[in-house]
Design a protein around this motif. Structure first.
Motif, PDB file in Angstrom:
ATOM      1  N   ILE A 138       5.107  -0.071   8.016  1.00 36.46           N
ATOM      2  CA  ILE A 138       4.076   0.212   7.025  1.00 36.46           C
ATOM      3  C   ILE A 138       4.273  -0.635   5.768  1.00 36.46           C
ATOM      4  CG2 ILE A 138       5.249   2.173   5.942  1.00 36.46           C
ATOM      5  CD1 ILE A 138       1.493   1.896   6.674  1.00 36.46           C
ATOM      6  N   LEU A 139       5.524  -0.933   5.426  1.00 34.60           N
ATOM      7  CA  LEU A 139       5.780  -1.770   4.258  1.00 34.60           C
ATOM      8  C   LEU A 139       5.297  -3.191   4.492  1.00 34.60           C
ATOM      9  CD1 LEU A 139       9.339  -0.541   3.255  1.00 34.60           C
ATOM     10  CD2 LEU A 139       7.151   0.046   2.211  1.00 34.60           C
ATOM     11  N   GLN A 140       5.342  -3.640   5.735  1.00 36.24           N
ATOM     12  CA  GLN A 140       4.874  -4.972   6.048  1.00 36.24           C
ATOM     13  C   GLN A 140       3.355  -5.043   6.049  1.00 36.24           C
ATOM     14  OE1 GLN A 140       6.702  -5.705   9.790  1.00 36.24           O
ATOM     15  NE2 GLN A 140       8.757  -5.844   8.942  1.00 36.24           N
ATOM     16  N   LEU A 141       2.694  -3.925   6.326  1.00 32.19           N
ATOM     17  CA  LEU A 141       1.240  -3.916   6.418  1.00 32.19           C
ATOM     18  C   LEU A 141       0.561  -3.817   5.066  1.00 32.19           C
ATOM     19  CD1 LEU A 141       0.742  -1.546   9.474  1.00 32.19           C
ATOM     20  CD2 LEU A 141       0.480  -4.000   9.406  1.00 32.19           C
ATOM     21  N   THR A 142       1.194  -3.153   4.125  1.00 31.73           N
ATOM     22  CA  THR A 142       0.535  -2.933   2.840  1.00 31.73           C
ATOM     23  C   THR A 142       0.661  -4.148   1.941  1.00 31.73           C
ATOM     24  OG1 THR A 142       2.523  -1.941   1.929  1.00 31.73           O
ATOM     25  CG2 THR A 142       0.927  -0.447   2.917  1.00 31.73           C
ATOM     26  N   ASP A 143      -0.382  -4.355   1.171  1.00 30.95           N
ATOM     27  CA  ASP A 143      -0.360  -5.439   0.201  1.00 30.95           C
ATOM     28  C   ASP A 143       0.072  -4.931  -1.171  1.00 30.95           C
ATOM     29  OD1 ASP A 143      -1.248  -7.268   2.035  1.00 30.95           O
ATOM     30  OD2 ASP A 143      -3.358  -6.898   1.588  1.00 30.95           O
ATOM     31  N   MET A 144       0.219  -3.622  -1.295  1.00 27.56           N
ATOM     32  CA  MET A 144       0.555  -3.021  -2.583  1.00 27.56           C
ATOM     33  C   MET A 144       2.042  -3.199  -2.849  1.00 27.56           C
ATOM     34  SD  MET A 144      -1.521   0.467  -2.003  1.00 27.56           S
ATOM     35  CE  MET A 144      -1.765   0.450  -0.242  1.00 27.56           C
ATOM     36  N   ARG A 145       2.365  -4.008  -3.820  1.00 29.27           N
ATOM     37  CA  ARG A 145       3.762  -4.252  -4.187  1.00 29.27           C
ATOM     38  C   ARG A 145       3.954  -3.775  -5.632  1.00 29.27           C
ATOM     39  NH1 ARG A 145       6.855  -5.148   0.116  1.00 29.27           N
ATOM     40  NH2 ARG A 145       5.870  -6.600   1.509  1.00 29.27           N
ATOM     41  N   ASP A 146       4.454  -2.578  -5.791  1.00 25.67           N
ATOM     42  CA  ASP A 146       4.741  -2.095  -7.129  1.00 25.67           C
ATOM     43  C   ASP A 146       6.230  -1.790  -7.247  1.00 25.67           C
ATOM     44  OD1 ASP A 146       4.995   0.166  -5.616  1.00 25.67           O
ATOM     45  OD2 ASP A 146       3.327   1.242  -6.532  1.00 25.67           O
ATOM     46  N   ASP A 147       6.627  -1.392  -8.428  1.00 26.97           N
ATOM     47  CA  ASP A 147       8.045  -1.139  -8.670  1.00 26.97           C
ATOM     48  C   ASP A 147       8.583  -0.026  -7.789  1.00 26.97           C
ATOM     49  OD1 ASP A 147       8.117  -3.111 -10.562  1.00 26.97           O
ATOM     50  OD2 ASP A 147       7.630  -1.745 -12.222  1.00 26.97           O
ATOM     51  N   GLU A 148       7.771   1.011  -7.593  1.00 27.05           N
ATOM     52  CA  GLU A 148       8.219   2.136  -6.778  1.00 27.05           C
ATOM     53  C   GLU A 148       8.469   1.701  -5.332  1.00 27.05           C
ATOM     54  OE1 GLU A 148       6.540   6.563  -5.819  1.00 27.05           O
ATOM     55  OE2 GLU A 148       5.901   5.581  -7.674  1.00 27.05           O
ATOM     56  N   GLN A 149       7.587   0.848  -4.808  1.00 26.14           N
ATOM     57  CA  GLN A 149       7.762   0.356  -3.442  1.00 26.14           C
ATOM     58  C   GLN A 149       8.985  -0.545  -3.364  1.00 26.14           C
ATOM     59  OE1 GLN A 149       4.353  -1.529  -1.793  1.00 26.14           O
ATOM     60  NE2 GLN A 149       5.398  -2.153   0.047  1.00 26.14           N
ATOM     61  N   GLN A 150       9.196  -1.344  -4.399  1.00 26.64           N
ATOM     62  CA  GLN A 150      10.371  -2.204  -4.425  1.00 26.64           C
ATOM     63  C   GLN A 150      11.641  -1.368  -4.390  1.00 26.64           C
ATOM     64  OE1 GLN A 150      11.107  -5.172  -3.395  1.00 26.64           O
ATOM     65  NE2 GLN A 150       9.644  -6.115  -4.769  1.00 26.64           N
ATOM     66  N   ASP A 151      11.617  -0.224  -5.108  1.00 28.29           N
ATOM     67  CA  ASP A 151      12.764   0.696  -5.076  1.00 28.29           C
ATOM     68  C   ASP A 151      12.964   1.243  -3.670  1.00 28.29           C
ATOM     69  OD1 ASP A 151      13.150   0.307  -7.754  1.00 28.29           O
ATOM     70  OD2 ASP A 151      12.096   2.153  -8.361  1.00 28.29           O
ATOM     71  N   GLN A 182      -2.167   6.095   1.209  1.00 27.51           N
ATOM     72  CA  GLN A 182      -2.800   5.122   0.316  1.00 27.51           C
ATOM     73  C   GLN A 182      -3.513   4.030   1.107  1.00 27.51           C
ATOM     74  OE1 GLN A 182       0.149   3.552  -2.332  1.00 27.51           O
ATOM     75  NE2 GLN A 182       0.451   5.490  -3.429  1.00 27.51           N
ATOM     76  N   LEU A 183      -2.862   3.559   2.170  1.00 28.09           N
ATOM     77  CA  LEU A 183      -3.455   2.514   2.994  1.00 28.09           C
ATOM     78  C   LEU A 183      -4.736   3.015   3.658  1.00 28.09           C
ATOM     79  CD1 LEU A 183      -3.293  -0.292   4.352  1.00 28.09           C
ATOM     80  CD2 LEU A 183      -1.969   0.800   6.164  1.00 28.09           C
ATOM     81  N   PHE A 184      -4.692   4.226   4.229  1.00 27.24           N
ATOM     82  CA  PHE A 184      -5.875   4.771   4.896  1.00 27.24           C
ATOM     83  C   PHE A 184      -7.012   5.017   3.897  1.00 27.24           C
ATOM     84  CE2 PHE A 184      -2.770   6.551   8.190  1.00 27.24           C
ATOM     85  CZ  PHE A 184      -2.907   5.427   8.977  1.00 27.24           C
ATOM     86  N   GLU A 185      -6.687   5.480   2.696  1.00 27.88           N
ATOM     87  CA  GLU A 185      -7.714   5.678   1.677  1.00 27.88           C
ATOM     88  C   GLU A 185      -8.356   4.353   1.288  1.00 27.88           C
ATOM     89  OE1 GLU A 185      -5.539   7.750  -1.374  1.00 27.88           O
ATOM     90  OE2 GLU A 185      -6.007   9.725  -0.515  1.00 27.88           O
ATOM     91  N   ALA A 186      -7.538   3.312   1.149  1.00 33.28           N
ATOM     92  CA  ALA A 186      -8.064   1.977   0.821  1.00 33.28           C
ATOM     93  C   ALA A 186      -8.949   1.457   1.934  1.00 33.28           C
ATOM     94  CB  ALA A 186      -6.921   1.012   0.531  1.00 33.28           C
ATOM     95  N   GLN A 187      -8.560   1.691   3.180  1.00 31.30           N
ATOM     96  CA  GLN A 187      -9.375   1.264   4.314  1.00 31.30           C
ATOM     97  C   GLN A 187     -10.682   2.023   4.355  1.00 31.30           C
ATOM     98  OE1 GLN A 187      -6.689   1.823   7.593  1.00 31.30           O
ATOM     99  NE2 GLN A 187      -5.915  -0.280   7.483  1.00 31.30           N
ATOM    100  N   LEU A 188     -10.669   3.315   4.050  1.00 33.74           N
ATOM    101  CA  LEU A 188     -11.901   4.096   4.014  1.00 33.74           C
ATOM    102  C   LEU A 188     -12.855   3.563   2.959  1.00 33.74           C
ATOM    103  CD1 LEU A 188     -10.747   7.791   4.521  1.00 33.74           C
ATOM    104  CD2 LEU A 188     -12.305   6.488   5.959  1.00 33.74           C
ATOM    105  N   VAL A 189     -12.323   3.211   1.782  1.00 35.47           N
ATOM    106  CA  VAL A 189     -13.165   2.661   0.719  1.00 35.47           C
ATOM    107  C   VAL A 189     -13.806   1.354   1.186  1.00 35.47           C
ATOM    108  CG1 VAL A 189     -13.075   1.646  -1.596  1.00 35.47           C
ATOM    109  CG2 VAL A 189     -11.902   3.806  -1.146  1.00 35.47           C
ATOM    110  N   ARG A 190     -13.016   0.507   1.850  1.00 39.44           N
ATOM    111  CA  ARG A 190     -13.557  -0.753   2.360  1.00 39.44           C
ATOM    112  C   ARG A 190     -14.640  -0.514   3.411  1.00 39.44           C
ATOM    113  NH1 ARG A 190      -8.509  -3.502   4.117  1.00 39.44           N
ATOM    114  NH2 ARG A 190      -7.283  -2.638   2.459  1.00 39.44           N
ATOM    115  N   PHE A 191     -14.430   0.455   4.283  1.00 40.63           N
ATOM    116  CA  PHE A 191     -15.448   0.768   5.300  1.00 40.63           C
ATOM    117  C   PHE A 191     -16.710   1.317   4.664  1.00 40.63           C
ATOM    118  CE2 PHE A 191     -11.787   1.288   8.420  1.00 40.63           C
ATOM    119  CZ  PHE A 191     -12.039   0.076   9.032  1.00 40.63           C
ATOM    120  N   ASP A 192     -16.572   2.135   3.625  1.00 42.35           N
ATOM    121  CA  ASP A 192     -17.740   2.673   2.938  1.00 42.35           C
ATOM    122  C   ASP A 192     -18.531   1.583   2.243  1.00 42.35           C
ATOM    123  OD1 ASP A 192     -17.185   5.227   3.789  1.00 42.35           O
ATOM    124  OD2 ASP A 192     -16.143   5.830   1.924  1.00 42.35           O
TER     125      ASP A 192
END
Length: 194
Positions: A138-151, A182-192
């Motif tokens: 899942i980390l490889q699939l997401t484009d969201m790179r924030d400090d929390e993810q880096q941790d 978060q990824l699924f919510e972002a995908q839903l927004v894109r589909f909408d």
């Protein structure tokens, strides 16, 4: 009249084929399976592989109690066995890493073990490129790179040793689920939007 279909391979025939493919062939210093997968070189070319499959056919039919099998049928069957049994083995290994012990419905059979002994169990196509105990897909699939993810990524590299606690693993699993949401919510927004 339609051509009759050849009878299915039995477990005994499948394990015999796996055994034959694991044996060393002539003086090439490699098993028949490795010879079949090897790139053509000055020493190994298509006629050698054809001879090898002819040898497999002769040996197989001499040792099998079933119907006569052609070399081309054996070659197709070996391709099928390696692909299906590799998948079964990968699923079995994944379940082992998730649960710590083999589940009751595990499908790792004698045939799977025989095929995996020939093709090998250590490779990128079998084990992946990272530690098998943690799923970082899942980390490889997401484009969201924030400090929390880096941790979270830093924690994962610390947890790859055998000293990772249950609390740390649960925190990582929770973070993975949050990222999936978060990824699924972002995908839903894109589909909408489409």
């Amino acid at each position: 009249m339609a051509k009759q279909r050849a009878p299915n391979f039995t477990l005994q025939e499948n394990t015999l084929l796996a055994h034959l493919m694991g044996e060393e062939y002539m003086n090439f210093g490699m098993s028949r399976h490795k010879l079949d997968r090897h790139r053509f070189t000055s020493q190994i070319f298509s006629s050698v592989k054809k001879e090898m499959w002819s040898n497999v056919e002769t040996t197989f039919n001499a040792n099998s109690t079933g119907p006569h099998r052609k070399g081309s049928d054996l070659e197709k069957k070996w391709e099928n066995l390696t692909s299906t049994q590799r998948g079964i083995y990968q699923d079995h290994q994944r379940l082992l890493t998730l649960t710590g012990s083999p589940p009751f419905n595990s499908k790792c059979t004698i045939l799977t073990e025989a095929v995996m002994n020939v093709i090998g169990t250590e490779g990128v196509d079998i084990m992946g490129i990272g530690p098998s105990s943690l799923d970082t897909s899942i980390l490889q699939l997401t484009d969201m790179r924030d400090d929390e993810q880096q941790d979270a990524e830093n924690n994962m590299t610390m947890c790859t040793s055998s000293h990772c606690s249950l609390h740390e693993l649960n925190a990582l699993k929770k973070r993975k689920l949050e990222l999936q949401i978060q990824l699924f919510e972002a995908q839903l927004v894109r589909f909408d939007e489409e």
